[in-house]
Motif scaffolding. Structure first.
Motif, mmCIF file in Angstrom:
data_model
loop_
_atom_site.group_PDB
_atom_site.id
_atom_site.type_symbol
_atom_site.label_atom_id
_atom_site.label_comp_id
_atom_site.label_asym_id
_atom_site.label_seq_id
_atom_site.Cartn_x
_atom_site.Cartn_y
_atom_site.Cartn_z
ATOM 1 N N MET A 225 0.809 -1.376 -0.130
ATOM 2 C CA MET A 225 0.026 0.023 -0.063
ATOM 3 C C MET A 225 0.686 1.334 -0.107
ATOM 4 O O MET A 225 1.756 1.298 0.582
ATOM 5 C CB MET A 225 -0.909 0.048 0.964
ATOM 6 C CG MET A 225 -2.068 1.247 1.363
ATOM 7 S SD MET A 225 -2.990 1.187 2.941
ATOM 8 C CE MET A 225 -1.777 1.904 3.958
ATOM 9 N N PRO A 226 0.513 2.166 -0.853
ATOM 10 C CA PRO A 226 1.336 3.505 -1.005
ATOM 11 C C PRO A 226 1.060 4.165 0.263
ATOM 12 O O PRO A 226 -0.069 4.311 0.613
ATOM 13 C CB PRO A 226 1.063 4.025 -2.307
ATOM 14 C CG PRO A 226 -0.436 3.454 -2.509
ATOM 15 C CD PRO A 226 -0.505 2.082 -1.967
ATOM 16 N N SER A 227 2.064 5.151 0.742
ATOM 17 C CA SER A 227 1.777 6.190 1.871
ATOM 18 C C SER A 227 1.164 7.455 0.868
ATOM 19 O O SER A 227 1.177 7.372 -0.224
ATOM 20 C CB SER A 227 3.013 6.557 2.409
ATOM 21 O OG SER A 227 3.907 7.025 1.584
ATOM 22 N N THR A 228 0.599 8.319 1.984
ATOM 23 C CA THR A 228 0.374 9.388 1.452
ATOM 24 C C THR A 228 1.370 10.404 0.725
ATOM 25 O O THR A 228 1.148 10.869 -0.393
ATOM 26 C CB THR A 228 -0.500 10.372 2.496
ATOM 27 O OG1 THR A 228 -1.320 9.631 3.180
ATOM 28 C CG2 THR A 228 -0.692 11.612 2.161
ATOM 29 N N ALA A 229 2.443 10.141 1.203
ATOM 30 C CA ALA A 229 3.747 10.808 0.433
ATOM 31 C C ALA A 229 3.932 10.287 -0.885
ATOM 32 O O ALA A 229 4.230 10.950 -1.647
ATOM 33 C CB ALA A 229 4.922 10.731 1.308
ATOM 34 N N ASP A 230 3.647 8.868 -1.007
ATOM 35 C CA ASP A 230 3.860 8.253 -2.466
ATOM 36 C C ASP A 230 3.227 8.789 -3.175
ATOM 37 O O ASP A 230 3.390 9.116 -4.448
ATOM 38 C CB ASP A 230 3.833 6.612 -2.277
ATOM 39 C CG ASP A 230 4.904 6.148 -1.260
ATOM 40 O OD1 ASP A 230 6.055 6.596 -1.149
ATOM 41 O OD2 ASP A 230 4.599 5.230 -0.701
ATOM 42 N N VAL A 231 1.769 8.811 -2.751
ATOM 43 C CA VAL A 231 0.681 9.416 -3.728
ATOM 44 C C VAL A 231 0.960 10.913 -3.912
ATOM 45 O O VAL A 231 0.866 11.077 -5.209
ATOM 46 C CB VAL A 231 -0.697 9.126 -3.130
ATOM 47 C CG1 VAL A 231 -1.790 9.684 -4.070
ATOM 48 C CG2 VAL A 231 -0.837 7.694 -2.802
ATOM 49 N N THR A 232 1.154 11.810 -3.143
ATOM 50 C CA THR A 232 1.367 13.029 -3.455
ATOM 51 C C THR A 232 2.661 13.462 -4.234
ATOM 52 O O THR A 232 2.562 14.324 -5.079
ATOM 53 C CB THR A 232 1.404 13.955 -2.120
ATOM 54 O OG1 THR A 232 2.330 13.252 -1.235
ATOM 55 C CG2 THR A 232 0.045 13.854 -1.355
ATOM 56 N N LYS A 233 3.518 12.537 -4.134
ATOM 57 C CA LYS A 233 4.666 12.797 -4.850
ATOM 58 C C LYS A 233 4.535 12.415 -6.424
ATOM 59 O O LYS A 233 4.754 13.217 -7.444
ATOM 60 C CB LYS A 233 5.702 11.819 -4.290
ATOM 61 C CG LYS A 233 7.112 11.956 -5.028
ATOM 62 C CD LYS A 233 8.112 11.040 -4.404
ATOM 63 C CE LYS A 233 9.344 10.959 -5.328
ATOM 64 N NZ LYS A 233 10.504 10.157 -4.792
ATOM 65 N N ALA A 234 3.697 11.392 -6.369
ATOM 66 C CA ALA A 234 3.331 11.035 -7.936
ATOM 67 C C ALA A 234 2.226 12.098 -8.348
ATOM 68 O O ALA A 234 2.468 12.304 -9.671
ATOM 69 C CB ALA A 234 2.576 9.741 -7.718
ATOM 70 N N ILE A 235 1.619 12.993 -7.632
ATOM 71 C CA ILE A 235 0.681 13.788 -8.218
ATOM 72 C C ILE A 235 1.495 15.003 -8.717
ATOM 73 O O ILE A 235 1.319 15.556 -9.332
ATOM 74 C CB ILE A 235 -0.399 14.061 -7.016
ATOM 75 C CG1 ILE A 235 -1.337 13.202 -6.888
ATOM 76 C CG2 ILE A 235 -1.086 15.558 -7.435
ATOM 77 C CD1 ILE A 235 -2.289 13.189 -5.840
ATOM 78 N N GLU A 236 2.546 15.305 -7.726
ATOM 79 C CA GLU A 236 3.377 16.431 -8.015
ATOM 80 C C GLU A 236 4.123 16.236 -9.334
ATOM 81 O O GLU A 236 4.384 17.021 -10.072
ATOM 82 C CB GLU A 236 4.362 16.797 -6.849
ATOM 83 C CG GLU A 236 3.771 17.445 -5.606
ATOM 84 C CD GLU A 236 2.945 18.682 -5.944
ATOM 85 O OE1 GLU A 236 3.304 19.414 -6.751
ATOM 86 O OE2 GLU A 236 1.748 18.802 -5.577
ATOM 87 N N ALA A 237 4.665 14.946 -9.473
ATOM 88 C CA ALA A 237 5.202 14.607 -10.725
ATOM 89 C C ALA A 237 4.469 14.675 -11.974
ATOM 90 O O ALA A 237 4.844 15.210 -13.000
ATOM 91 C CB ALA A 237 5.901 13.151 -10.575
ATOM 92 N N ALA A 238 2.950 14.595 -11.859
ATOM 93 C CA ALA A 238 2.134 14.386 -12.984
ATOM 94 C C ALA A 238 1.870 15.828 -13.401
ATOM 95 O O ALA A 238 1.410 16.068 -14.360
ATOM 96 C CB ALA A 238 0.949 13.558 -12.846
ATOM 97 N N LYS A 239 1.920 16.738 -12.224
ATOM 98 C CA LYS A 239 1.946 18.220 -12.811
ATOM 99 C C LYS A 239 2.791 18.725 -13.637
ATOM 100 O O LYS A 239 2.506 19.794 -14.646
ATOM 101 C CB LYS A 239 1.531 18.830 -11.558
ATOM 102 C CG LYS A 239 0.386 18.857 -10.540
ATOM 103 C CD LYS A 239 0.601 19.483 -9.374
ATOM 104 C CE LYS A 239 -0.702 19.459 -8.416
ATOM 105 N NZ LYS A 239 -0.581 20.333 -7.247
ATOM 106 N N GLY A 240 4.058 17.977 -13.660
ATOM 107 C CA GLY A 240 5.018 18.631 -14.530
ATOM 108 C C GLY A 240 5.907 19.829 -14.138
ATOM 109 O O GLY A 240 5.360 20.431 -12.887
#
Length: 248
Positions: free
Chosen positions: A233-248
């Motif tokens: 299971m990903p942590s909140t940090a894992d998910v928010t990091k992926a979101i920031e990366a997707a923003k470019g």
């Protein structure tokens, strides 16, 4: 005519009358049998038609009108980064993920930084002693979404999550939980009782599997699955990091 002749004629008439009565009795009997047979046959046909119609209705695929992503998900927010969350309402790890990350993701959705798409799936029906709780709860959540209360109902289902390898919540309990979040109309109640969206839950689960996913929770950010250590299971940090990366 002699007395003997008269007696013979009388006896003959009595025999003929008895034969006539027997013929009438047989005709009446077979007529009654035929009528009963026809009534039974008609009843069986009617029962079969009714039974087949009920089976057809129970198995009919009804896609919630508010669902997105090919009718499989319920969106929160309208931000540019899409976060897909696949969950089973009987999955204890899904509940743990919600406790950990729900607030952060909902905040990002409220700010329209992400579109959070919830995908209820049913992979744990085997863990509810034959009651198909995962499918029934997913179907109830779809009915709640139609009533404009998906998030509220989603949360109350996890707050009342049954343990695995139990029968899960009854339909009456699912309806009662709906009332606590404002789903008091007959539409929601009927959808749960008639299992209107249970076939949809099966279809959504098939789509989940066809996309190459197998466990819940599955978190996908901008089309890429996000996992924690050892594919857990990903942590909140894992998910928010992926979101920031997707923003470019």
């Amino acid at each position: 005519m002699s007395k003997a002749g008269k007696d013979r004629n009388k006896a003959k008439r009595i025999v003929e009358q008895q034969k006539a009565r027997e013929r009438r009795r047989k005709v009446t009997l077979w007529t009654s049998v035929a009528v009963v047979f026809l009534l039974v046959a008609a009843g069986l046909v009617g029962w079969a038609v009714s039974s087949n119609q009920q089976s057809a209705d129970a198995g009919k695929l009804v896609v919630p009108g508010v669902a997105v992503d090919h009718g499989t998900a319920f969106p929160v927010g309208s931000g540019p980064v899409v976060v897909d969350l696949y969950e089973d309402f009987m999955c204890p790890v899904c509940r743990a993920f919600e406790s950990q990350s729900s607030a952060a993701l909902r905040e990002l959705a409220a700010k329209n930084e992400i579109t959070l798409r919830y995908h209820p799936v049913a992979i744990l029906d085997r863990a509810s002693q034959g009651t198909q709780y995962s499918s029934r709860s997913a179907g109830a959540a779809a009915a709640a979404a139609q009533g404009g209360k998906f998030v509220e109902y989603h949360d109350v289902l996890y707050a009342n999550q049954p343990a695995e390898d139990t029968p899960g919540l009854t339909d009456d309990k699912l309806i009662e939980l709906g009332r606590t979040v404002g789903l008091t109309d007959a539409t929601f109640t009927d959808a749960v009782k008639k299992k209107t969206y249970v076939p949809w839950a099966g279809k959504a689960t098939d789509t989940f599997s066809a996309r190459g996913y197998s466990g819940t929770p599955t978190v996908v950010v901008a089309g890429k699955q996000v996992t924690g250590p050892n594919n857990g299971m990903p942590s909140t940090a894992d998910v928010t990091k992926a979101i920031e990366a997707a923003k470019g």
